[in-house]
Motif scaffolding. Structure first.
Motif, PDB file in Angstrom:
ATOM      1  N   LEU A   5       0.775  -1.109  -0.012  1.00 20.23           N
ATOM      2  CA  LEU A   5      -0.121  -0.123  -0.007  1.00 20.23           C
ATOM      3  C   LEU A   5       0.961   1.163   0.063  1.00 20.23           C
ATOM      4  N   LEU A   6       0.635   2.148  -0.837  1.00 18.14           N
ATOM      5  CA  LEU A   6       1.134   3.443  -0.880  1.00 18.14           C
ATOM      6  C   LEU A   6       0.371   4.328  -0.272  1.00 18.14           C
ATOM      7  N   GLN A   8      -2.812   4.540   0.907  1.00 19.05           N
ATOM      8  CA  GLN A   8      -4.001   3.656   0.847  1.00 19.05           C
ATOM      9  C   GLN A   8      -4.205   3.274  -0.629  1.00 19.05           C
ATOM     10  N   GLU A   9      -3.379   3.458  -1.465  1.00 16.22           N
ATOM     11  CA  GLU A   9      -3.393   3.135  -2.867  1.00 16.22           C
ATOM     12  C   GLU A   9      -2.589   1.873  -2.710  1.00 16.22           C
ATOM     13  N   LEU A  10      -3.103   0.748  -3.491  1.00 13.89           N
ATOM     14  CA  LEU A  10      -2.627  -0.619  -3.803  1.00 13.89           C
ATOM     15  C   LEU A  10      -1.744  -0.500  -5.031  1.00 13.89           C
ATOM     16  N   ARG A  11      -0.386  -0.921  -4.719  1.00 13.99           N
ATOM     17  CA  ARG A  11       0.727  -0.860  -5.942  1.00 13.99           C
ATOM     18  C   ARG A  11       1.126  -2.430  -6.078  1.00 13.99           C
ATOM     19  N   SER A  12       0.829  -2.791  -7.449  1.00 15.48           N
ATOM     20  CA  SER A  12       1.373  -3.873  -7.687  1.00 15.48           C
ATOM     21  C   SER A  12       2.674  -3.838  -8.607  1.00 15.48           C
ATOM     22  N   GLU A  13       3.563  -4.259  -8.470  1.00 10.89           N
ATOM     23  CA  GLU A  13       4.939  -4.123  -9.093  1.00 10.89           C
ATOM     24  C   GLU A  13       5.541  -5.639  -9.663  1.00 10.89           C
ATOM     25  N   HIS A  14       5.994  -5.407 -10.865  1.00 12.42           N
ATOM     26  CA  HIS A  14       6.341  -6.798 -11.330  1.00 12.42           C
ATOM     27  C   HIS A  14       7.856  -6.577 -11.937  1.00 12.42           C
ATOM     28  N   ALA A  15       8.144  -5.515 -12.649  1.00 12.29           N
ATOM     29  CA  ALA A  15       9.395  -5.449 -13.455  1.00 12.29           C
ATOM     30  C   ALA A  15      10.266  -4.506 -12.903  1.00 12.29           C
ATOM     31  N   VAL A  51       7.073   3.185   7.584  1.00 11.69           N
ATOM     32  CA  VAL A  51       6.679   1.655   6.930  1.00 11.69           C
ATOM     33  C   VAL A  51       5.568   1.170   8.000  1.00 11.69           C
ATOM     34  N   GLY A  52       4.389   0.789   7.582  1.00 14.86           N
ATOM     35  CA  GLY A  52       3.363   0.235   8.527  1.00 14.86           C
ATOM     36  C   GLY A  52       3.314  -1.352   8.183  1.00 14.86           C
ATOM     37  N   GLN A  83       2.919  -1.260   4.373  1.00 11.86           N
ATOM     38  CA  GLN A  83       2.355   0.209   3.923  1.00 11.86           C
ATOM     39  C   GLN A  83       3.409   1.123   3.919  1.00 11.86           C
ATOM     40  N   LEU A  84       3.545   1.973   2.758  1.00 13.51           N
ATOM     41  CA  LEU A  84       4.432   2.845   2.707  1.00 13.51           C
ATOM     42  C   LEU A  84       3.715   4.338   3.038  1.00 13.51           C
TER      43      LEU A  84
END
Length: 482
Positions: A5-6, A8-15, A51-52, A83-84
């Motif tokens: 979580l950034l 409250q924004e969900l971040r999904s990182e692959h590459a 960081v949470g 959470q960041l």
């Protein structure tokens, strides 16, 4: 893939490049320039973020534990499942957060470059303390440096923001955030892969052992406070990393009748309570170990594993007779910590073998530790000393004396110990043992201290130990010469 979580924004990182720090991720990938780069080495605190993580308290209730981190030393892969929060996230509905408002009203900002880092450290302090005393405020801010002004207005801001603190948006959304963190809690090995570089994020010791066996060239990443410097200071590329910070088995502190067992991935700040309770001097030294941001990230296993001759914990652990458990595949071996260090940055660790936990014996009542450094806070030792004697009827039956900063490795002072064992505990014996230290060590001169200063300091610390045991009312615990 990793998820976090950034705010409250969900971040999904692959590459993403696994060598990417959180600092550069925020600034270069997200355009969040509030977080500043001052040193890229974890010394100044300008890049502090919070960081949470999900945490179960002593009553079994689930909470979010907020901790200040140096984003310049934190790789993005370590955010998996967390959470960041950056300084941009504090202002809410057009209103400054209470810690920001306190900095304004107490005139805590000058040029402003360091201010976001101070604000984030104050935010973490506010979240973790009700009406903190001046010692807690100093501890929370010791890793943040201001080049323009004194710290009195900033400490006043800490008092204003943390006493009678108002509820904020993070409090009101706590239940929602807990639910979202549960939803993204890792259930299998995560990975960041940019093609030529990758970071793997296992969840169990068994998975770590398998991955390390498959990638023996991989660098183990725990807190990253040392490893990240290879990227930020020496501009090296780390092709393969394995992040161990999500392995709960390696983040436990188990308290047995005769020993403590501390997982190698346990943050130094999480080691404090158990070590301070058993050995107050160990706890006091941990307060002097770098900054709170570093202690929140750096691990006990990492402080051992990097084999630095000036690491603060190894001399203390050696004096206590600590052991480490090394794991390779399904095989484990237990090794006395003093036998782990062979030469400068050379250890007894085999390929694909890693430190799983540290075993610290209990019951050494005459244990004392001392640190000599140029600054009281946030500084590296010139000399670190630990003394552990058993004395019966005025005679020394056992002696373990260990030093850091005096040789290529943390090391016992065997000649000094030989001069002590079997002798009467008096000033004459101490002077013989001090003379023997010259046989144990031929320290180097560097920018921290000359070889003459180091040897004299080591001898004087033994004299100090003797005086404190003879007259405990003047005991001063961990010492600094500034």
């Amino acid at each position: 893939m990793i998820q976090f979580l950034l705010n409250q924004e969900l971040r999904s990182e692959h590459a993403l490049d696994p060598n990417l720090t959180v600092l550069n991720y925020l600034r270069e990938h997200l355009g969040k320039s509030g977080t500043k780069e001052g040193c890229a080495s974890g010394d100044c605190g300008a890049c502090t973020v919070v960081v949470g993580e999900l945490h179960t308290d002593d009553q079994g209730a689930e909470q979010i534990r907020y901790r200040s981190f140096n984003s310049c030393l934190t790789f993005v892969s370590s955010l998996h499942g967390k959470q960041l929060i950056s300084v941009e996230d504090l202002k809410h509905q057009g209103q400054l957060h209470s810690v920001q408002q306190a900095m304004v009203e107490c005139h805590g900002s000058q040029c402003g470059f360091c201010t976001p880092g101070f604000v984030m450290s104050l935010f973490a302090l506010q979240k973790n303390s009700d009406a903190p005393d001046s010692q807690k405020a100093h501890e929370a801010l010791a890793g943040n440096l201001c080049r323009c002004t004194g710290y009195r207005p900033i400490l006043a801001a800490a008092e204003q923001a943390c006493c009678n603190k108002p509820q904020d948006q993070f409090d009101s959304r706590q239940a929602e955030t807990i639910a979202r963190l549960k939803a993204i809690a890792p259930t299998q090995t995560g990975e960041l892969n940019s093609g030529d570089k990758r970071c793997l994020v296992p969840l169990t010791v068994a998975d770590l052992a398998d991955l390390y066996d498959a990638y023996p060239q991989a660098r183990l990443l725990a807190g990253g406070t040392d490893l990240a410097l290879e990227v930020t200071q020496f501009h090296r590329t780390l092709p393969v990393m394995i992040y161990v910070g999500n392995i709960e088995e390696m983040k436990r502190v188990d308290d047995f009748d005769d020993r403590l067992e501390i997982g190698a991935a346990t943050a130094l700040s999480d080691c404090y309570t158990a070590l301070h309770h058993e050995y107050p001097d160990f706890g006091e030294l941990l307060h002097r170990f770098a900054s709170l941001q570093i202690r929140n990230q750096g691990t006990l296993g990492g402080n051992i594993g990097n084999a630095s001759p000036i690491g603060d914990s190894p001399p203390l652990l050696i004096a206590l007779g600590a052991q480490i458990v090394l794991c390779k595949g399904e095989t484990r071996r237990t090794l006395a910590l003093e036998d782990y260090f062979i030469d400068y940055r050379v250890t007894a660790r085999q390929d694909s073998e890693f430190i799983e936990k540290i075993i610290v014996p209990k019951g050494h009542t005459l244990f004392r530790a001392y640190k000599v450094s140029k600054r009281l806070d946030d500084d590296i030792s010139a000399v670190c000393a630990a003394f552990n004697l058993k004395i019966e009827n005025g005679v020394i039956n056992e002696a373990r004396v260990a030093f850091g900063g005096m040789a290529a490795t943390p090391k016992r002072a065997k000649s000094c110990e030989a001069a002590l064992v079997g002798a009467t505990w008096n000033s004459a014996t101490v002077e013989k043992a001090c003379a023997a230290l010259a046989e144990d060590f031929t320290p180097l001169s560097d920018f921290r201290a000359s070889k003459e200063y180091r040897l004299l300091s080591a001898q004087n610390l033994l004299r100090k130990y003797f005086i404190e045991l003879q007259t405990p009312h003047i005991e001063t615990r961990v010492t600094a010469y500034v």
